[in-house]
Design a protein around this motif. Structure first.
Motif, short mmCIF file in Angstrom:
data_model
loop_
_atom_site.label_atom_id
_atom_site.label_comp_id
_atom_site.label_asym_id
_atom_site.label_seq_id
_atom_site.Cartn_x
_atom_site.Cartn_y
_atom_site.Cartn_z
N ILE A 6 62.96 36.83 4.44
CA ILE A 6 63.20 37.33 3.08
C ILE A 6 62.46 38.65 2.96
O ILE A 6 61.23 38.70 3.06
N THR A 7 63.23 39.72 2.73
CA THR A 7 62.63 41.05 2.65
C THR A 7 63.10 41.83 1.42
O THR A 7 62.63 42.94 1.19
N THR A 8 64.05 41.24 0.65
CA THR A 8 64.57 41.94 -0.53
C THR A 8 64.71 40.98 -1.70
O THR A 8 64.95 39.78 -1.51
N PRO A 9 64.61 41.49 -2.93
CA PRO A 9 64.84 40.64 -4.11
C PRO A 9 66.26 40.06 -4.15
O PRO A 9 66.46 38.95 -4.65
N GLN A 10 67.22 40.79 -3.60
CA GLN A 10 68.60 40.31 -3.61
C GLN A 10 68.75 38.99 -2.85
O GLN A 10 69.52 38.12 -3.25
N GLN A 11 67.98 38.81 -1.79
CA GLN A 11 68.04 37.56 -1.04
C GLN A 11 67.61 36.37 -1.91
O GLN A 11 68.19 35.29 -1.81
N ILE A 12 66.62 36.58 -2.75
CA ILE A 12 66.17 35.51 -3.65
C ILE A 12 67.29 35.17 -4.63
O ILE A 12 67.58 33.99 -4.87
N ASP A 13 67.94 36.19 -5.17
CA ASP A 13 69.08 35.97 -6.07
C ASP A 13 70.20 35.23 -5.35
O ASP A 13 70.84 34.34 -5.93
N ASP A 14 70.44 35.57 -4.09
CA ASP A 14 71.49 34.91 -3.31
C ASP A 14 71.17 33.44 -3.08
O ASP A 14 72.06 32.59 -3.16
N ILE A 15 69.91 33.13 -2.81
CA ILE A 15 69.50 31.73 -2.62
C ILE A 15 69.69 30.97 -3.93
O ILE A 15 70.19 29.85 -3.95
N LYS A 16 69.32 31.60 -5.04
CA LYS A 16 69.47 30.98 -6.36
C LYS A 16 70.94 30.68 -6.65
O LYS A 16 71.27 29.66 -7.26
N ALA A 17 71.84 31.55 -6.21
CA ALA A 17 73.26 31.41 -6.50
C ALA A 17 74.00 30.51 -5.49
O ALA A 17 75.14 30.12 -5.74
N ALA A 18 73.36 30.19 -4.39
CA ALA A 18 74.03 29.44 -3.31
C ALA A 18 74.25 27.98 -3.69
O ALA A 18 73.47 27.38 -4.43
N THR A 19 75.31 27.41 -3.15
CA THR A 19 75.54 25.98 -3.29
C THR A 19 75.00 25.28 -2.06
O THR A 19 74.88 25.88 -0.98
N GLY A 20 74.64 24.02 -2.22
CA GLY A 20 74.08 23.27 -1.11
C GLY A 20 72.58 23.51 -0.98
O GLY A 20 71.93 23.99 -1.92
N TYR A 21 72.04 23.17 0.17
CA TYR A 21 70.60 23.24 0.40
C TYR A 21 70.19 24.52 1.11
O TYR A 21 70.90 25.03 1.97
N SER A 22 69.00 24.99 0.76
CA SER A 22 68.30 26.07 1.45
C SER A 22 66.83 25.70 1.49
O SER A 22 66.34 24.99 0.61
N ILE A 23 66.14 26.17 2.50
CA ILE A 23 64.71 25.92 2.63
C ILE A 23 64.00 27.27 2.66
O ILE A 23 64.42 28.18 3.38
#
Length: 108
Positions: A6-23
């Protein structure tokens, strides 16, 4: 482990918007406890489905992103810290010696 840094704020937004699981694994590169927790977690990688995204955050290098993760997922910042995200919500928050891949898999 196939960590996604994770190197950008956009990645955090993408994780927040994703369906299913992320770690998300938040790691301090200066802390021996964090190093041990990361090593232990990586030894258990065989427990995870290869399709589950595994995000890695170097919180020394990306302190502001670490704060953004805490705010976005409504958790207290800790280090080391593992967050299990499902459909944009944190469903499991582990830190220090309580980081357990087995528990993550049980929740999933």
């Amino acid at each position: 482990m196939n960590w996604i840094n994770i190197t950008t704020p956009q990645q955090i937004d993408d994780i927040k918007a994703a369906t299913g699981y992320s770690i998300i694994f938040k790691h301090s590169t200066r802390c021996p406890i964090s190093m041990m927790a990361k090593r232990k977690f990586e030894l258990e990688e065989k427990l995870f489905d290869e399709t589950t995204p595994l995000y890695f955050l170097d919180l020394i290098k990306y302190r502001e992103l670490s704060k953004a993760v805490a705010e976005t997922f409504n958790v207290q910042h800790e280090s080391p810290q593992l967050l299990l995200i499902k459909d944009g919500e944190c469903v499991l928050d582990q830190s220090h010696s309580s980081i357990s891949a087995e528990e993550v898999v049980e929740v999933m």
